[in-house]
Design a protein around this motif. Structure first.
Motif, PDB file in Angstrom:
ATOM      1  N   ASP A 255     -17.118  26.116 -11.511  1.00 36.19           N
ATOM      2  CA  ASP A 255     -15.838  26.249 -10.837  1.00 36.19           C
ATOM      3  C   ASP A 255     -14.649  26.637 -11.644  1.00 36.19           C
ATOM      4  OD1 ASP A 255     -15.941  23.748 -11.964  1.00 36.19           O
ATOM      5  OD2 ASP A 255     -15.388  22.849 -10.428  1.00 36.19           O
ATOM      6  N   LEU A 256     -14.873  25.964 -12.877  1.00 39.48           N
ATOM      7  CA  LEU A 256     -13.581  26.230 -13.889  1.00 39.48           C
ATOM      8  C   LEU A 256     -13.612  27.636 -14.324  1.00 39.48           C
ATOM      9  CD1 LEU A 256     -11.244  25.080 -15.552  1.00 39.48           C
ATOM     10  CD2 LEU A 256     -12.887  24.482 -17.134  1.00 39.48           C
ATOM     11  N   ARG A 257     -14.893  28.084 -14.615  1.00 35.55           N
ATOM     12  CA  ARG A 257     -15.110  29.443 -15.141  1.00 35.55           C
ATOM     13  C   ARG A 257     -14.702  30.458 -14.267  1.00 35.55           C
ATOM     14  NH1 ARG A 257     -20.789  29.936 -17.283  1.00 35.55           N
ATOM     15  NH2 ARG A 257     -20.131  31.487 -18.969  1.00 35.55           N
ATOM     16  N   ALA A 258     -14.655  30.294 -12.998  1.00 36.50           N
ATOM     17  CA  ALA A 258     -14.654  31.294 -11.901  1.00 36.50           C
ATOM     18  C   ALA A 258     -13.023  31.645 -11.793  1.00 36.50           C
ATOM     19  CB  ALA A 258     -15.168  31.030 -10.499  1.00 36.50           C
ATOM     20  N   ILE A 259     -12.244  30.752 -12.201  1.00 33.67           N
ATOM     21  CA  ILE A 259     -10.689  30.866 -12.170  1.00 33.67           C
ATOM     22  C   ILE A 259     -10.270  32.041 -13.164  1.00 33.67           C
ATOM     23  CG2 ILE A 259      -8.568  29.755 -12.378  1.00 33.67           C
ATOM     24  CD1 ILE A 259      -9.878  27.159 -11.542  1.00 33.67           C
ATOM     25  N   PRO A 260      -9.445  32.975 -12.555  1.00 30.51           N
ATOM     26  CA  PRO A 260      -9.037  34.332 -13.543  1.00 30.51           C
ATOM     27  C   PRO A 260      -8.212  33.529 -14.625  1.00 30.51           C
ATOM     28  CG  PRO A 260      -8.831  34.648 -10.991  1.00 30.51           C
ATOM     29  CD  PRO A 260      -9.352  33.075 -11.117  1.00 30.51           C
ATOM     30  N   SER A 261      -7.479  32.839 -14.559  1.00 28.72           N
ATOM     31  CA  SER A 261      -6.779  32.688 -15.601  1.00 28.72           C
ATOM     32  C   SER A 261      -7.408  31.861 -16.742  1.00 28.72           C
ATOM     33  CB  SER A 261      -5.529  31.446 -15.210  1.00 28.72           C
ATOM     34  OG  SER A 261      -5.973  30.186 -14.764  1.00 28.72           O
ATOM     35  N   VAL A 262      -8.532  31.101 -16.226  1.00 30.50           N
ATOM     36  CA  VAL A 262      -9.443  30.388 -17.488  1.00 30.50           C
ATOM     37  C   VAL A 262     -10.434  31.678 -17.955  1.00 30.50           C
ATOM     38  CG1 VAL A 262     -11.431  29.043 -17.495  1.00 30.50           C
ATOM     39  CG2 VAL A 262      -9.497  28.290 -15.867  1.00 30.50           C
ATOM     40  N   GLN A 263     -10.597  32.682 -17.368  1.00 29.49           N
ATOM     41  CA  GLN A 263     -11.461  33.612 -17.722  1.00 29.49           C
ATOM     42  C   GLN A 263     -10.385  34.293 -18.753  1.00 29.49           C
ATOM     43  OE1 GLN A 263     -12.413  35.952 -14.618  1.00 29.49           O
ATOM     44  NE2 GLN A 263     -13.987  34.601 -13.818  1.00 29.49           N
ATOM     45  N   ALA A 264      -9.274  34.396 -18.529  1.00 29.86           N
ATOM     46  CA  ALA A 264      -8.280  35.055 -19.649  1.00 29.86           C
ATOM     47  C   ALA A 264      -7.994  34.359 -20.933  1.00 29.86           C
ATOM     48  CB  ALA A 264      -6.887  35.159 -18.900  1.00 29.86           C
ATOM     49  N   LEU A 265      -8.523  33.108 -21.044  1.00 29.72           N
ATOM     50  CA  LEU A 265      -8.622  32.392 -22.173  1.00 29.72           C
ATOM     51  C   LEU A 265      -9.628  33.019 -23.309  1.00 29.72           C
ATOM     52  CD1 LEU A 265      -9.045  28.560 -21.018  1.00 29.72           C
ATOM     53  CD2 LEU A 265      -6.881  29.615 -22.086  1.00 29.72           C
ATOM     54  N   SER A 266     -10.299  34.144 -22.873  1.00 31.04           N
ATOM     55  CA  SER A 266     -11.122  34.579 -23.958  1.00 31.04           C
ATOM     56  C   SER A 266     -10.563  35.419 -24.646  1.00 31.04           C
ATOM     57  CB  SER A 266     -12.381  35.499 -23.198  1.00 31.04           C
ATOM     58  OG  SER A 266     -11.539  36.276 -22.467  1.00 31.04           O
ATOM     59  N   ASP A 267      -9.213  35.865 -24.413  1.00 27.79           N
ATOM     60  CA  ASP A 267      -8.259  36.453 -25.143  1.00 27.79           C
ATOM     61  C   ASP A 267      -7.207  35.650 -26.160  1.00 27.79           C
ATOM     62  OD1 ASP A 267      -9.297  39.193 -24.450  1.00 27.79           O
ATOM     63  OD2 ASP A 267      -8.260  39.147 -22.787  1.00 27.79           O
ATOM     64  N   SER A 268      -6.670  34.912 -25.194  1.00 25.37           N
ATOM     65  CA  SER A 268      -5.719  33.837 -25.835  1.00 25.37           C
ATOM     66  C   SER A 268      -5.874  32.515 -26.560  1.00 25.37           C
ATOM     67  CB  SER A 268      -4.758  33.219 -24.688  1.00 25.37           C
ATOM     68  OG  SER A 268      -5.492  32.560 -23.614  1.00 25.37           O
ATOM     69  N   GLN A 269      -7.150  32.290 -26.287  1.00 23.01           N
ATOM     70  CA  GLN A 269      -7.889  31.093 -26.800  1.00 23.01           C
ATOM     71  C   GLN A 269      -9.330  31.345 -26.984  1.00 23.01           C
ATOM     72  OE1 GLN A 269      -6.502  28.400 -28.249  1.00 23.01           O
ATOM     73  NE2 GLN A 269      -4.311  28.664 -27.634  1.00 23.01           N
TER      74      GLN A 269
ATOM     75  N   ALA B  62       0.317  29.811 -17.233  1.00 24.03           N
ATOM     76  CA  ALA B  62      -1.280  29.727 -16.902  1.00 24.03           C
ATOM     77  C   ALA B  62      -2.289  29.189 -18.112  1.00 24.03           C
ATOM     78  CB  ALA B  62      -1.461  31.235 -16.509  1.00 24.03           C
ATOM     79  N   GLN B  63      -2.042  29.939 -19.383  1.00 25.24           N
ATOM     80  CA  GLN B  63      -2.829  29.532 -20.389  1.00 25.24           C
ATOM     81  C   GLN B  63      -2.687  28.343 -20.691  1.00 25.24           C
ATOM     82  OE1 GLN B  63      -4.993  32.425 -21.539  1.00 25.24           O
ATOM     83  NE2 GLN B  63      -4.480  32.474 -19.281  1.00 25.24           N
ATOM     84  N   ARG B  64      -1.413  27.696 -20.797  1.00 27.24           N
ATOM     85  CA  ARG B  64      -1.323  26.262 -20.924  1.00 27.24           C
ATOM     86  C   ARG B  64      -2.145  25.302 -19.980  1.00 27.24           C
ATOM     87  NH1 ARG B  64       1.323  22.505 -18.727  1.00 27.24           N
ATOM     88  NH2 ARG B  64       2.150  23.725 -16.864  1.00 27.24           N
ATOM     89  N   LEU B  65      -1.960  25.715 -18.861  1.00 21.76           N
ATOM     90  CA  LEU B  65      -2.713  24.773 -17.857  1.00 21.76           C
ATOM     91  C   LEU B  65      -4.135  25.130 -17.657  1.00 21.76           C
ATOM     92  CD1 LEU B  65      -1.400  22.834 -15.703  1.00 21.76           C
ATOM     93  CD2 LEU B  65      -1.460  24.544 -14.099  1.00 21.76           C
ATOM     94  N   SER B  66      -4.637  26.302 -18.177  1.00 20.26           N
ATOM     95  CA  SER B  66      -6.033  26.389 -18.351  1.00 20.26           C
ATOM     96  C   SER B  66      -6.629  25.810 -19.370  1.00 20.26           C
ATOM     97  CB  SER B  66      -6.198  28.017 -18.198  1.00 20.26           C
ATOM     98  OG  SER B  66      -5.869  28.731 -17.254  1.00 20.26           O
ATOM     99  N   LEU B  67      -6.072  25.700 -20.464  1.00 20.47           N
ATOM    100  CA  LEU B  67      -6.448  25.296 -21.538  1.00 20.47           C
ATOM    101  C   LEU B  67      -6.565  23.746 -21.343  1.00 20.47           C
ATOM    102  CD1 LEU B  67      -7.336  25.433 -24.434  1.00 20.47           C
ATOM    103  CD2 LEU B  67      -5.126  25.163 -25.037  1.00 20.47           C
ATOM    104  N   ARG B  68      -5.624  23.101 -20.423  1.00 18.98           N
ATOM    105  CA  ARG B  68      -5.611  21.715 -20.205  1.00 18.98           C
ATOM    106  C   ARG B  68      -6.674  21.291 -19.366  1.00 18.98           C
ATOM    107  NH1 ARG B  68      -0.877  18.389 -16.780  1.00 18.98           N
ATOM    108  NH2 ARG B  68      -2.108  16.281 -17.031  1.00 18.98           N
ATOM    109  N   ALA B  69      -7.161  22.097 -18.393  1.00 20.26           N
ATOM    110  CA  ALA B  69      -8.146  22.003 -17.471  1.00 20.26           C
ATOM    111  C   ALA B  69      -9.438  22.099 -18.365  1.00 20.26           C
ATOM    112  CB  ALA B  69      -8.156  22.982 -16.267  1.00 20.26           C
ATOM    113  N   LEU B  70      -9.546  22.867 -18.888  1.00 21.94           N
ATOM    114  CA  LEU B  70     -10.751  23.041 -19.942  1.00 21.94           C
ATOM    115  C   LEU B  70     -11.078  21.740 -21.034  1.00 21.94           C
ATOM    116  CD1 LEU B  70     -11.727  26.255 -21.995  1.00 21.94           C
ATOM    117  CD2 LEU B  70     -12.182  23.824 -23.183  1.00 21.94           C
TER     118      LEU B  70
END
Length: 432
Positions: A235-249, A213-221
Protein backbone atom coordinates in the motif's frame (compact mmCIF):
# COMPACT_ATOMS: atom_id res chain seq x y z
CA UNK A 1 -14.91 13.27 23.81
CA UNK A 2 -15.75 13.87 27.47
CA UNK A 3 -19.01 15.76 27.57
CA UNK A 4 -18.78 16.77 23.91
CA UNK A 5 -20.34 15.37 20.76
CA UNK A 6 -19.45 16.42 17.25
CA UNK A 7 -22.43 16.23 14.94
CA UNK A 8 -24.69 18.34 12.71
CA UNK A 9 -25.86 21.91 13.27
CA UNK A 10 -27.75 22.44 16.49
CA UNK A 11 -28.95 26.03 16.70
CA UNK A 12 -30.58 25.33 20.06
CA UNK A 13 -27.28 24.53 21.74
CA UNK A 14 -27.15 28.09 23.12
CA UNK A 15 -30.02 29.73 24.96
CA UNK A 16 -29.25 33.45 24.98
CA UNK A 17 -31.81 36.23 25.29
CA UNK A 18 -31.24 39.91 24.72
CA UNK A 19 -30.24 42.45 22.08
CA UNK A 20 -26.76 42.43 20.63
CA UNK A 21 -25.82 45.71 22.32
CA UNK A 22 -26.98 44.56 25.75
CA UNK A 23 -25.24 41.20 25.47
CA UNK A 24 -22.06 42.76 24.10
CA UNK A 25 -22.02 45.31 26.92
CA UNK A 26 -22.46 42.50 29.47
CA UNK A 27 -19.60 40.56 27.86
CA UNK A 28 -17.34 43.62 27.78
CA UNK A 29 -17.91 44.20 31.50
CA UNK A 30 -17.24 40.53 32.28
CA UNK A 31 -14.03 40.42 30.25
CA UNK A 32 -12.98 43.88 31.47
CA UNK A 33 -12.44 44.98 27.88
CA UNK A 34 -12.05 48.76 28.08
CA UNK A 35 -11.86 49.11 24.31
CA UNK A 36 -15.16 47.28 23.78
CA UNK A 37 -16.81 49.19 26.63
CA UNK A 38 -15.73 52.49 25.13
CA UNK A 39 -17.20 51.60 21.73
CA UNK A 40 -20.47 50.56 23.35
CA UNK A 41 -20.71 53.68 25.56
CA UNK A 42 -20.72 56.12 22.65
CA UNK A 43 -23.98 57.80 21.74
CA UNK A 44 -24.04 56.51 18.21
CA UNK A 45 -24.57 52.84 17.47
CA UNK A 46 -21.34 50.93 17.92
CA UNK A 47 -20.05 49.16 14.80
CA UNK A 48 -20.84 45.49 15.40
CA UNK A 49 -17.76 44.01 13.70
CA UNK A 50 -15.40 46.29 15.58
CA UNK A 51 -17.04 45.48 18.91
CA UNK A 52 -16.83 41.77 18.18
CA UNK A 53 -13.19 42.09 17.24
CA UNK A 54 -12.42 43.73 20.60
CA UNK A 55 -14.44 41.14 22.54
CA UNK A 56 -12.80 38.18 20.80
CA UNK A 57 -9.36 39.67 21.45
CA UNK A 58 -10.25 39.95 25.14
CA UNK A 59 -11.73 36.43 25.33
CA UNK A 60 -8.38 35.06 26.51
CA UNK A 61 -9.54 36.25 29.96
CA UNK A 62 -12.04 33.35 29.97
CA UNK A 63 -9.20 31.07 31.05
CA UNK A 64 -9.10 32.88 34.39
CA UNK A 65 -12.81 32.84 35.30
CA UNK A 66 -14.22 30.56 38.03
CA UNK A 67 -14.96 27.02 36.85
CA UNK A 68 -18.70 27.28 37.50
CA UNK A 69 -18.94 30.44 35.34
CA UNK A 70 -16.93 29.27 32.35
CA UNK A 71 -19.66 27.47 30.39
CA UNK A 72 -22.16 30.33 30.60
CA UNK A 73 -19.51 32.93 29.78
CA UNK A 74 -18.04 30.97 26.87
CA UNK A 75 -21.50 30.27 25.44
CA UNK A 76 -22.33 33.98 25.48
CA UNK A 77 -19.02 34.78 23.79
CA UNK A 78 -19.67 32.12 21.13
CA UNK A 79 -23.18 33.43 20.54
CA UNK A 80 -21.87 36.97 19.98
CA UNK A 81 -19.09 35.80 17.64
CA UNK A 82 -21.63 33.94 15.53
CA UNK A 83 -23.48 37.24 14.98
CA UNK A 84 -20.61 38.43 12.83
CA UNK A 85 -21.19 38.85 9.11
CA UNK A 86 -17.91 36.97 8.59
CA UNK A 87 -17.31 34.59 11.51
CA UNK A 88 -14.26 32.98 9.91
CA UNK A 89 -12.25 36.10 10.76
CA UNK A 90 -13.06 35.75 14.46
CA UNK A 91 -13.34 32.02 15.13
CA UNK A 92 -9.65 31.04 14.86
CA UNK A 93 -8.71 33.56 17.58
CA UNK A 94 -11.72 32.64 19.70
CA UNK A 95 -10.95 28.91 19.42
CA UNK A 96 -7.34 29.54 20.34
CA UNK A 97 -8.39 31.52 23.44
CA UNK A 98 -10.99 28.94 24.50
CA UNK A 99 -8.39 26.17 24.21
CA UNK A 100 -6.13 27.74 26.83
CA UNK A 101 -5.87 25.87 30.16
CA UNK A 102 -8.45 26.97 32.72
CA UNK A 103 -6.44 28.20 35.68
CA UNK A 104 -9.26 27.64 38.17
CA UNK A 105 -10.22 24.20 36.89
CA UNK A 106 -7.23 21.83 36.86
CA UNK A 107 -9.45 18.72 36.88
CA UNK A 108 -12.41 19.57 34.65
CA UNK A 109 -10.85 22.37 32.64
CA UNK A 110 -9.97 20.26 29.60
CA UNK A 111 -13.51 18.92 29.33
CA UNK A 112 -15.06 22.37 29.70
CA UNK A 113 -12.80 23.90 27.07
CA UNK A 114 -13.45 21.03 24.68
CA UNK A 115 -17.20 21.46 25.13
CA UNK A 116 -16.84 25.10 24.10
CA UNK A 117 -14.84 24.22 20.98
CA UNK A 118 -17.28 21.50 19.96
CA UNK A 119 -20.19 23.91 20.49
CA UNK A 120 -18.68 26.22 17.88
CA UNK A 121 -18.25 23.29 15.47
CA UNK A 122 -21.83 22.15 15.91
CA UNK A 123 -23.32 25.63 15.47
CA UNK A 124 -21.85 25.89 11.99
CA UNK A 125 -23.70 24.48 8.99
CA UNK A 126 -22.49 21.00 7.93
CA UNK A 127 -21.10 22.27 4.60
CA UNK A 128 -19.55 25.43 6.02
CA UNK A 129 -15.79 25.42 5.21
CA UNK A 130 -15.13 27.26 8.50
CA UNK A 131 -15.82 23.94 10.18
CA UNK A 132 -12.50 22.67 8.83
CA UNK A 133 -10.60 25.44 10.62
CA UNK A 134 -12.48 24.82 13.86
CA UNK A 135 -11.78 21.11 13.56
CA UNK A 136 -8.08 21.86 13.27
CA UNK A 137 -8.23 23.74 16.57
CA UNK A 138 -10.09 20.83 18.17
CA UNK A 139 -7.47 18.38 16.90
CA UNK A 140 -4.65 20.49 18.32
CA UNK A 141 -6.47 20.58 21.65
CA UNK A 142 -6.99 16.82 21.66
CA UNK A 143 -3.31 16.25 20.93
CA UNK A 144 -2.17 18.46 23.81
CA UNK A 145 -4.51 16.73 26.27
CA UNK A 146 -4.16 13.17 24.94
CA UNK A 147 -7.88 12.79 24.23
CA UNK A 148 -7.74 10.63 21.09
CA UNK A 149 -10.46 8.27 22.32
CA UNK A 150 -12.95 11.09 22.04
CA UNK A 151 -12.12 11.48 18.36
CA UNK A 152 -12.15 7.81 17.39
CA UNK A 153 -15.93 7.63 16.88
CA UNK A 154 -15.88 10.42 14.31
CA UNK A 155 -13.00 9.30 12.08
CA UNK A 156 -15.33 7.48 9.70
CA UNK A 157 -17.30 10.70 9.15
CA UNK A 158 -14.21 12.75 8.35
CA UNK A 159 -13.96 11.99 4.59
CA UNK A 160 -17.65 12.87 4.18
CA UNK A 161 -17.17 16.15 6.05
CA UNK A 162 -14.15 17.07 3.97
CA UNK A 163 -16.04 16.51 0.73
CA UNK A 164 -18.96 18.65 1.95
CA UNK A 165 -16.62 21.48 2.95
CA UNK A 166 -15.02 21.62 -0.49
CA UNK A 167 -11.65 22.55 0.98
CA UNK A 168 -8.39 22.45 -0.97
CA UNK A 169 -5.93 19.55 -0.87
CA UNK A 170 -3.51 21.45 1.37
CA UNK A 171 -6.03 21.90 4.19
CA UNK A 172 -7.32 18.36 3.76
CA UNK A 173 -3.75 17.12 4.12
CA UNK A 174 -3.21 19.20 7.25
CA UNK A 175 -6.33 17.74 8.85
CA UNK A 176 -5.22 14.17 8.11
CA UNK A 177 -1.75 14.85 9.43
CA UNK A 178 -3.15 16.46 12.57
CA UNK A 179 -5.35 13.40 13.18
CA UNK A 180 -2.20 11.29 12.84
CA UNK A 181 -0.46 13.48 15.43
CA UNK A 182 -3.35 13.08 17.88
CA UNK A 183 -3.28 9.31 17.36
CA UNK A 184 0.49 9.10 17.84
CA UNK A 185 0.28 11.12 21.04
CA UNK A 186 -2.03 8.42 22.42
CA UNK A 187 0.08 5.53 21.13
CA UNK A 188 -2.33 4.65 18.31
CA UNK A 189 0.36 3.86 15.72
CA UNK A 190 -1.90 1.96 13.31
CA UNK A 191 -4.42 4.80 13.05
CA UNK A 192 -1.62 7.36 12.76
CA UNK A 193 -0.08 5.45 9.86
CA UNK A 194 -3.47 5.12 8.16
CA UNK A 195 -3.99 8.89 8.21
CA UNK A 196 -0.46 9.65 7.07
CA UNK A 197 -1.23 7.54 3.99
CA UNK A 198 -4.47 9.51 3.49
CA UNK A 199 -2.44 12.71 3.64
CA UNK A 200 0.04 11.36 1.07
CA UNK A 201 -2.76 10.50 -1.34
CA UNK A 202 -3.74 14.18 -1.53
CA UNK A 203 -0.59 14.90 -3.56
CA UNK A 204 -0.82 14.59 -7.30
CA UNK A 205 1.12 15.57 -10.39
CA UNK A 206 4.26 17.56 -9.72
CA UNK A 207 3.23 17.85 -6.08
CA UNK A 208 4.40 14.28 -5.46
CA UNK A 209 8.04 15.41 -5.71
CA UNK A 210 7.61 18.55 -3.60
CA UNK A 211 9.59 19.01 -0.41
CA UNK A 212 6.48 18.52 1.72
CA UNK A 213 5.49 15.35 -0.15
CA UNK A 214 8.95 13.87 0.27
CA UNK A 215 9.05 14.80 3.96
CA UNK A 216 5.72 13.12 4.61
CA UNK A 217 6.63 10.10 2.45
CA UNK A 218 9.83 9.57 4.38
CA UNK A 219 7.92 9.83 7.63
CA UNK A 220 5.44 7.18 6.46
CA UNK A 221 8.29 4.90 5.38
CA UNK A 222 9.97 5.13 8.78
CA UNK A 223 6.68 4.49 10.57
CA UNK A 224 6.04 1.42 8.42
CA UNK A 225 9.39 -0.30 8.81
CA UNK A 226 9.65 0.47 12.54
CA UNK A 227 6.08 -0.52 13.38
CA UNK A 228 5.57 -3.57 15.58
CA UNK A 229 2.37 -4.47 13.76
CA UNK A 230 2.89 -3.43 10.12
CA UNK A 231 4.44 -6.11 7.90
CA UNK A 232 3.02 -5.44 4.44
CA UNK A 233 4.29 -2.51 2.38
CA UNK A 234 2.51 -2.71 -0.96
CA UNK A 235 0.00 0.00 0.00
CA UNK A 236 2.87 2.35 0.81
CA UNK A 237 4.91 1.54 -2.30
CA UNK A 238 1.89 2.20 -4.54
CA UNK A 239 1.79 5.90 -3.57
CA UNK A 240 3.46 8.12 -6.20
CA UNK A 241 5.22 10.38 -3.69
CA UNK A 242 6.75 7.34 -1.99
CA UNK A 243 7.92 6.02 -5.35
CA UNK A 244 9.61 9.39 -5.88
CA UNK A 245 11.85 8.66 -2.87
CA UNK A 246 13.98 6.57 -5.22
CA UNK A 247 15.38 9.90 -6.46
CA UNK A 248 15.29 12.05 -3.32
CA UNK A 249 16.12 9.34 -0.76
CA UNK A 250 17.59 6.37 -2.69
CA UNK A 251 18.98 4.57 0.37
CA UNK A 252 15.64 4.70 2.19
CA UNK A 253 13.92 3.56 -1.00
CA UNK A 254 16.30 0.59 -1.21
CA UNK A 255 15.59 -0.26 2.41
CA UNK A 256 11.84 -0.19 1.77
CA UNK A 257 12.25 -2.59 -1.16
CA UNK A 258 14.12 -5.01 1.10
CA UNK A 259 11.41 -4.94 3.74
CA UNK A 260 8.72 -5.28 1.11
CA UNK A 261 9.93 -8.40 -0.65
CA UNK A 262 13.49 -9.48 0.17
CA UNK A 263 15.03 -11.47 3.01
CA UNK A 264 17.53 -11.30 5.84
CA UNK A 265 20.53 -12.00 3.64
CA UNK A 266 19.63 -8.99 1.47
CA UNK A 267 19.21 -6.85 4.57
CA UNK A 268 22.64 -7.89 5.85
CA UNK A 269 24.14 -7.05 2.45
CA UNK A 270 22.47 -3.64 2.69
CA UNK A 271 24.09 -3.01 6.06
CA UNK A 272 27.47 -4.07 4.69
CA UNK A 273 27.03 -1.70 1.76
CA UNK A 274 25.90 1.21 3.97
CA UNK A 275 27.90 0.64 7.15
CA UNK A 276 26.72 2.75 10.06
CA UNK A 277 23.89 4.31 8.05
CA UNK A 278 21.08 2.78 10.15
CA UNK A 279 22.64 4.16 13.31
CA UNK A 280 23.28 7.57 11.71
CA UNK A 281 19.60 7.79 10.80
CA UNK A 282 18.70 6.97 14.41
CA UNK A 283 16.74 3.89 13.35
CA UNK A 284 16.35 1.02 15.80
CA UNK A 285 18.79 -1.51 14.34
CA UNK A 286 17.70 -4.31 16.67
CA UNK A 287 14.03 -3.83 15.84
CA UNK A 288 14.72 -3.77 12.10
CA UNK A 289 16.84 -6.93 12.30
CA UNK A 290 14.17 -8.78 14.25
CA UNK A 291 11.42 -7.67 11.87
CA UNK A 292 13.49 -8.79 8.89
CA UNK A 293 13.80 -12.26 10.39
CA UNK A 294 10.04 -12.53 10.81
CA UNK A 295 9.49 -11.42 7.23
CA UNK A 296 12.08 -13.92 6.02
CA UNK A 297 10.29 -16.70 7.91
CA UNK A 298 7.04 -15.70 6.19
CA UNK A 299 8.65 -15.71 2.75
CA UNK A 300 10.21 -19.10 3.41
CA UNK A 301 6.81 -20.54 4.38
CA UNK A 302 5.14 -18.98 1.34
CA UNK A 303 7.77 -20.35 -1.07
CA UNK A 304 7.43 -23.98 0.08
CA UNK A 305 4.95 -25.89 -2.13
CA UNK A 306 4.84 -28.89 0.17
CA UNK A 307 3.86 -26.74 3.15
CA UNK A 308 6.60 -28.45 5.13
CA UNK A 309 9.66 -26.36 5.99
CA UNK A 310 12.69 -28.25 7.22
CA UNK A 311 14.39 -26.99 10.36
CA UNK A 312 17.67 -26.75 8.46
CA UNK A 313 16.14 -24.27 5.99
CA UNK A 314 14.77 -22.14 8.84
CA UNK A 315 18.09 -21.96 10.68
CA UNK A 316 19.90 -21.06 7.47
CA UNK A 317 17.43 -18.39 6.31
CA UNK A 318 17.02 -16.76 9.75
CA UNK A 319 20.69 -17.32 10.73
CA UNK A 320 19.76 -18.75 14.11
CA UNK A 321 20.66 -21.90 16.07
CA UNK A 322 18.14 -24.73 15.92
CA UNK A 323 17.19 -24.35 19.58
CA UNK A 324 15.71 -20.89 18.78
CA UNK A 325 13.35 -22.17 16.07
CA UNK A 326 10.44 -22.59 18.45
CA UNK A 327 10.76 -19.02 19.73
CA UNK A 328 10.78 -17.57 16.21
CA UNK A 329 7.91 -19.82 15.13
CA UNK A 330 5.82 -18.50 18.02
CA UNK A 331 6.75 -14.90 17.14
CA UNK A 332 5.91 -15.22 13.44
CA UNK A 333 2.56 -16.81 14.29
CA UNK A 334 1.85 -14.08 16.85
CA UNK A 335 2.66 -11.46 14.21
CA UNK A 336 -0.10 -12.93 12.02
CA UNK A 337 2.26 -13.72 9.14
CA UNK A 338 2.02 -17.51 9.32
CA UNK A 339 -0.21 -20.15 10.85
CA UNK A 340 1.26 -23.57 11.51
CA UNK A 341 2.92 -25.84 14.04
CA UNK A 342 6.23 -27.48 14.73
CA UNK A 343 6.82 -31.21 14.35
CA UNK A 344 9.77 -32.08 16.54
CA UNK A 345 9.58 -35.70 15.47
CA UNK A 346 9.92 -34.87 11.78
CA UNK A 347 12.06 -31.75 12.32
CA UNK A 348 9.59 -29.72 10.26
CA UNK A 349 7.48 -26.60 10.52
CA UNK A 350 4.06 -27.49 9.09
CA UNK A 351 2.48 -24.48 7.34
CA UNK A 352 -1.31 -24.14 7.56
CA UNK A 353 -1.67 -20.60 6.25
CA UNK A 354 0.72 -17.86 5.17
CA UNK A 355 0.51 -14.16 4.29
CA UNK A 356 2.19 -13.15 1.04
CA UNK A 357 4.34 -10.05 1.47
CA UNK A 358 3.97 -9.20 -2.21
CA UNK A 359 2.02 -10.85 -4.99
CA UNK A 360 3.76 -10.32 -8.30
CA UNK A 361 5.02 -12.58 -11.07
CA UNK A 362 7.28 -14.52 -8.73
CA UNK A 363 4.42 -15.19 -6.33
CA UNK A 364 2.12 -16.19 -9.20
CA UNK A 365 4.76 -18.69 -10.28
CA UNK A 366 5.05 -20.02 -6.74
CA UNK A 367 1.28 -20.29 -6.54
CA UNK A 368 1.22 -22.07 -9.91
CA UNK A 369 3.84 -24.51 -8.63
CA UNK A 370 1.79 -25.09 -5.51
CA UNK A 371 -1.40 -25.57 -7.52
CA UNK A 372 0.42 -28.09 -9.74
CA UNK A 373 1.59 -29.88 -6.62
CA UNK A 374 -1.96 -29.93 -5.21
CA UNK A 375 -3.32 -31.08 -8.58
CA UNK A 376 -0.79 -33.91 -8.75
CA UNK A 377 -1.64 -34.92 -5.20
CA UNK A 378 -5.37 -34.81 -5.90
CA UNK A 379 -4.89 -36.80 -9.11
CA UNK A 380 -3.03 -39.46 -7.13
CA UNK A 381 -5.77 -39.49 -4.52
CA UNK A 382 -8.40 -39.70 -7.26
CA UNK A 383 -6.55 -42.60 -8.92
CA UNK A 384 -6.41 -44.44 -5.60
CA UNK A 385 -10.10 -43.80 -4.99
CA UNK A 386 -11.02 -44.94 -8.49
CA UNK A 387 -8.95 -48.11 -8.05
CA UNK A 388 -10.54 -48.77 -4.68
CA UNK A 389 -13.96 -48.15 -6.23
CA UNK A 390 -13.17 -50.63 -9.04
CA UNK A 391 -11.88 -53.16 -6.53
CA UNK A 392 -15.01 -52.75 -4.43
CA UNK A 393 -17.22 -53.19 -7.50
CA UNK A 394 -15.33 -56.30 -8.57
CA UNK A 395 -15.58 -57.71 -5.07
CA UNK A 396 -19.35 -57.14 -5.07
CA UNK A 397 -19.66 -58.92 -8.42
CA UNK A 398 -17.66 -61.85 -7.09
CA UNK A 399 -19.78 -61.95 -3.96
CA UNK A 400 -22.97 -61.92 -6.05
CA UNK A 401 -21.68 -64.68 -8.29
CA UNK A 402 -20.65 -66.76 -5.33
CA UNK A 403 -24.05 -66.25 -3.74
CA UNK A 404 -25.81 -67.33 -6.93
CA UNK A 405 -23.63 -70.45 -7.14
CA UNK A 406 -24.41 -71.40 -3.56
CA UNK A 407 -28.13 -70.86 -4.12
CA UNK A 408 -28.00 -73.00 -7.26
CA UNK A 409 -26.31 -75.82 -5.36
CA UNK A 410 -28.91 -75.62 -2.64
CA UNK A 411 -31.75 -75.87 -5.18
CA UNK A 412 -30.19 -78.87 -6.89
CA UNK A 413 -29.66 -80.64 -3.60
CA UNK A 414 -33.27 -79.98 -2.61
CA UNK A 415 -34.68 -81.40 -5.84
CA UNK A 416 -32.65 -84.61 -5.54
CA UNK A 417 -33.75 -85.07 -2.00
CA UNK A 418 -37.43 -84.67 -3.07
CA UNK A 419 -37.45 -87.58 -5.57
CA UNK A 420 -38.65 -90.43 -3.29
CA UNK A 421 -39.25 -93.98 -4.68
CA UNK A 422 -42.86 -95.26 -4.52
CA UNK A 423 -43.23 -98.24 -2.09
CA UNK A 424 -43.81 -101.57 -3.92
CA UNK A 425 -47.18 -103.37 -3.43
CA UNK A 426 -47.30 -107.04 -2.74
CA UNK A 427 -48.45 -109.07 -5.67
CA UNK A 428 -51.99 -110.55 -5.47
CA UNK A 429 -53.98 -112.87 -7.58
CA UNK A 430 -55.76 -109.95 -9.18
CA UNK A 431 -52.50 -108.71 -10.67
CA UNK A 432 -52.56 -111.46 -13.28
Amino acid sequence: MPGATINGPQPQLLFVDGSFEDLAREMAEYLKSDEAKQLLSEDKAAPKEEVLSKLVAASSALSTVPEKEFTAASNLMIHLAMQSSDPKKLLPTLCSNLAKPLINSPVHGAGLALNALVTIFNLLEPNDPIRARVLMEILKFLKVHGLFDGLRTYLDKLPEWIVSWGIDAALERKIYEEVAEVALESGEETTAYEFILKALRTFDGEGTTSEEAQRLSLRALKMAILSNTHYLFQDLRAIPSVQALSDSQPVYSQLLDIFAEQDLEDYNDFNDEHKGWVEEQKLDAEKLHRKMRLLTFASLAAATPSREVEYAKITKALQIPQEEIETWAIDVIRAGLVEGKLSQQRQMFLVHKVTYRVFGQKQYQELATRVDHWRSTLQNVLAVLQQEQANAKAAKIREAQELERKLANVNVGGQEGGRRRQPQRERTDNDD
